[in-house]
Design a protein around this motif. Structure first.
Motif, PDB file in Angstrom:
ATOM      1  N   MET A   1       7.399   4.058  10.467  1.00  0.00           N
ATOM      2  CA  MET A   1       7.260   2.920   9.544  1.00  0.00           C
ATOM      3  C   MET A   1       7.843   3.270   8.180  1.00  0.00           C
ATOM      4  N   LYS A   2       8.597   2.365   7.603  1.00  0.00           N
ATOM      5  CA  LYS A   2       9.161   2.577   6.282  1.00  0.00           C
ATOM      6  C   LYS A   2       8.053   2.573   5.240  1.00  0.00           C
ATOM      7  N   ARG A   3       8.115   3.540   4.297  1.00  0.00           N
ATOM      8  CA  ARG A   3       7.066   3.677   3.287  1.00  0.00           C
ATOM      9  C   ARG A   3       7.479   3.006   1.976  1.00  0.00           C
ATOM     10  N   PRO A   4       6.489   2.637   1.145  1.00  0.00           N
ATOM     11  CA  PRO A   4       6.804   2.020  -0.153  1.00  0.00           C
ATOM     12  C   PRO A   4       7.577   2.980  -1.056  1.00  0.00           C
ATOM     13  N   ASN A   5       8.385   2.426  -1.933  1.00  0.00           N
ATOM     14  CA  ASN A   5       9.135   3.205  -2.907  1.00  0.00           C
ATOM     15  C   ASN A   5       8.176   3.909  -3.866  1.00  0.00           C
ATOM     16  N   LEU A   6       8.425   5.209  -4.141  1.00  0.00           N
ATOM     17  CA  LEU A   6       7.519   5.990  -4.986  1.00  0.00           C
ATOM     18  C   LEU A   6       7.453   5.431  -6.407  1.00  0.00           C
ATOM     19  N   ASN A   7       8.593   4.974  -6.947  1.00  0.00           N
ATOM     20  CA  ASN A   7       8.579   4.389  -8.290  1.00  0.00           C
ATOM     21  C   ASN A   7       7.692   3.152  -8.343  1.00  0.00           C
ATOM     22  N   ALA A   8       7.734   2.364  -7.270  1.00  0.00           N
ATOM     23  CA  ALA A   8       6.890   1.169  -7.217  1.00  0.00           C
ATOM     24  C   ALA A   8       5.413   1.561  -7.179  1.00  0.00           C
ATOM     25  N   ARG A  40       5.932  -7.207  -7.679  1.00  0.00           N
ATOM     26  CA  ARG A  40       6.239  -8.299  -6.746  1.00  0.00           C
ATOM     27  C   ARG A  40       6.895  -7.755  -5.475  1.00  0.00           C
ATOM     28  N   LYS A  41       7.826  -6.835  -5.647  1.00  0.00           N
ATOM     29  CA  LYS A  41       8.510  -6.243  -4.493  1.00  0.00           C
ATOM     30  C   LYS A  41       7.528  -5.461  -3.631  1.00  0.00           C
ATOM     31  N   LEU A  42       6.609  -4.744  -4.267  1.00  0.00           N
ATOM     32  CA  LEU A  42       5.622  -3.973  -3.515  1.00  0.00           C
ATOM     33  C   LEU A  42       4.698  -4.907  -2.739  1.00  0.00           C
ATOM     34  N   GLU A  43       4.270  -5.995  -3.389  1.00  0.00           N
ATOM     35  CA  GLU A  43       3.401  -6.964  -2.718  1.00  0.00           C
ATOM     36  C   GLU A  43       4.126  -7.624  -1.545  1.00  0.00           C
ATOM     37  N   THR A  44       5.407  -7.911  -1.734  1.00  0.00           N
ATOM     38  CA  THR A  44       6.190  -8.500  -0.643  1.00  0.00           C
ATOM     39  C   THR A  44       6.331  -7.514   0.507  1.00  0.00           C
ATOM     40  N   PHE A  45       6.577  -6.264   0.179  1.00  0.00           N
ATOM     41  CA  PHE A  45       6.713  -5.228   1.201  1.00  0.00           C
ATOM     42  C   PHE A  45       5.423  -5.071   1.998  1.00  0.00           C
ATOM     43  N   LEU A  46       4.286  -5.095   1.283  1.00  0.00           N
ATOM     44  CA  LEU A  46       2.988  -4.905   1.942  1.00  0.00           C
ATOM     45  C   LEU A  46       2.461  -6.180   2.572  1.00  0.00           C
ATOM     46  N   GLY A  47       2.998  -7.304   2.145  1.00  0.00           N
ATOM     47  CA  GLY A  47       2.535  -8.576   2.688  1.00  0.00           C
ATOM     48  C   GLY A  47       1.150  -8.952   2.208  1.00  0.00           C
ATOM     49  N   SER A  48       0.808  -8.527   0.973  1.00  0.00           N
ATOM     50  CA  SER A  48      -0.539  -8.812   0.448  1.00  0.00           C
ATOM     51  C   SER A  48      -0.504  -8.824  -1.072  1.00  0.00           C
ATOM     52  N   GLU A  49      -1.313  -9.676  -1.665  1.00  0.00           N
ATOM     53  CA  GLU A  49      -1.427  -9.734  -3.127  1.00  0.00           C
ATOM     54  C   GLU A  49      -2.307  -8.573  -3.599  1.00  0.00           C
ATOM     55  N   ALA A  62      -9.292  -7.428  -3.816  1.00  0.00           N
ATOM     56  CA  ALA A  62     -10.107  -6.490  -3.047  1.00  0.00           C
ATOM     57  C   ALA A  62      -9.234  -5.435  -2.376  1.00  0.00           C
ATOM     58  N   VAL A  63      -8.142  -5.867  -1.761  1.00  0.00           N
ATOM     59  CA  VAL A  63      -7.258  -4.900  -1.118  1.00  0.00           C
ATOM     60  C   VAL A  63      -6.519  -4.061  -2.155  1.00  0.00           C
ATOM     61  N   GLY A  64      -6.232  -4.679  -3.308  1.00  0.00           N
ATOM     62  CA  GLY A  64      -5.580  -3.927  -4.393  1.00  0.00           C
ATOM     63  C   GLY A  64      -6.463  -2.813  -4.923  1.00  0.00           C
ATOM     64  N   GLN A  65      -7.764  -3.099  -5.051  1.00  0.00           N
ATOM     65  CA  GLN A  65      -8.715  -2.094  -5.523  1.00  0.00           C
ATOM     66  C   GLN A  65      -8.772  -0.914  -4.552  1.00  0.00           C
ATOM     67  N   ALA A  66      -8.844  -1.201  -3.248  1.00  0.00           N
ATOM     68  CA  ALA A  66      -8.891  -0.137  -2.247  1.00  0.00           C
ATOM     69  C   ALA A  66      -7.590   0.668  -2.239  1.00  0.00           C
ATOM     70  N   TYR A  67      -6.460  -0.045  -2.361  1.00  0.00           N
ATOM     71  CA  TYR A  67      -5.160   0.641  -2.350  1.00  0.00           C
ATOM     72  C   TYR A  67      -4.974   1.488  -3.606  1.00  0.00           C
TER      73      TYR A  67
END
Length: 301
Positions: A1-8, A40-49, A62-67
């Motif tokens: 699975m492709k991982r999120p960009n570290l800068n993001a 915005r790009k990170l949220e789009t990549f993860l498919g979640s706000e 809620a998911v942002g707090q856990a992440y």
């Protein structure tokens, strides 16, 4: 699975920690628009706000707090491992925010010893006097402050209890009748520090002089100026130990009464979650606490 960009991820960590895109942008030295775009790009990549965006308030979903907790732990771990594997990399900078009197009277005389023990850490002192009054969110790693209120901030811990005691030039005291009780202080000019003007009023009330008008005396803008005036013999000032201990040891100033007629003030150390090397910040925090323990033992002695 492709991982999120570290800068993001670093941008997300800063924005989530500060709950402000503008402050995160200042910390990361990028524009606010760049922060918004990366989030915005990170949220789009993860498919979640990750954030809940209100009109003037930003909060984590809620998911942002856990992440956020997971990302913060991962970044802290990465910084620690990098420091362990590459100890010769450029020095770490730790910024301390405090008053100019604490910086001059207490920190400055001890910074040389700290640098000899930790040459890899560069200390930066940011005083309240040098700050822009509009800067309500200074980017600092550690903050020393005093307050009379209870502090429940999980990032804040007690640092030291300062003894507030009347001090004056030994020459001035020698020329006057011996002071035996608090009301005798009225025979001297009192030196007031703007911002601490309640100190003399609190001292008078505490020692049963509620019905006695506090002499106005000299009022100056800063503790350093007040101490200089006291050394010249211009009056009596309420000195805060351990910050005035050097003046007492050198004989420039002397306690008027000593312990029976002193007040206390509690100082705290705030360690806000900021980016950078957490180990360096913890070493500086430990050093500050050790200074306090040493000062406390000298004061008690």
């Amino acid at each position: 699975m492709k991982r999120p960009n570290l800068n993001a991820l670093r941008t997300f960590e800063a924005a989530a920690r500060k709950l402000s895109f503008s402050i995160a942008a200042e910390e990361l030295n990028i524009t606010q628009a760049a922060v918004s775009q990366q989030i915005r790009k990170l949220e789009t990549f993860l498919g979640s706000e990750l954030f809940v965006r209100n009109h003037r308030q930003l909060s984590l979903s809620a998911v942002g707090q856990a992440y956020f907790r997971t990302v913060q732990e991962a970044i802290d771990r990465l910084d620690t491992v990098t420091d362990q594997l590459f100890p010769e990399r450029s020095n770490q900078i730790v910024t301390i925010r405090c008053t100019s009197s604490i910086a001059t009277l207490w920190l400055a005389p001890n910074i040389g010893a700290f640098h000899r023990e930790h040459p890899e850490i560069d200390l930066r002192i940011r005083t309240l006097d040098s700050e822009n009054s509009a800067d309500k969110n200074p980017n600092v790693d550690l903050e020393i402050f005093v307050t009379g209120k209870d502090v429940s901030d999980p990032n804040t811990s007690p640092l030291l209890t300062s003894t507030i005691t009347p001090v004056a030039s030994p020459r001035l005291l020698a020329e006057a009748e011996p002071l035996k009780n608090p009301k005798d202080i009225q025979s001297f000019e009192l030196i007031h520090v703007l911002g601490y003007e309640d100190d003399w009023h609190r001292w008078f009330r505490h020692f049963g002089l509620k019905d006695v008008a506090v002499p106005r005396g000299l009022a100056v803008d800063g503790s350093l100026i007040a101490l200089e005036a006291a050394v010249r013999g211009d009056g009596v000032v309420l000195g805060r130990r351990p910050f005035v201990d050097q003046h007492l040891r050198s004989g420039q100033l002397a306690e008027v009464f000593g312990a029976p007629y002193s007040l206390t003030a509690k100082y705290y150390l705030r360690q806000p979650r900021t980016s950078g090397d957490q180990r360096s910040k913890q070493r500086v925090a430990t050093w500050l606490k050790q200074l306090c323990e040493h000062a406390g033992s000298e004061t008690d002695g």
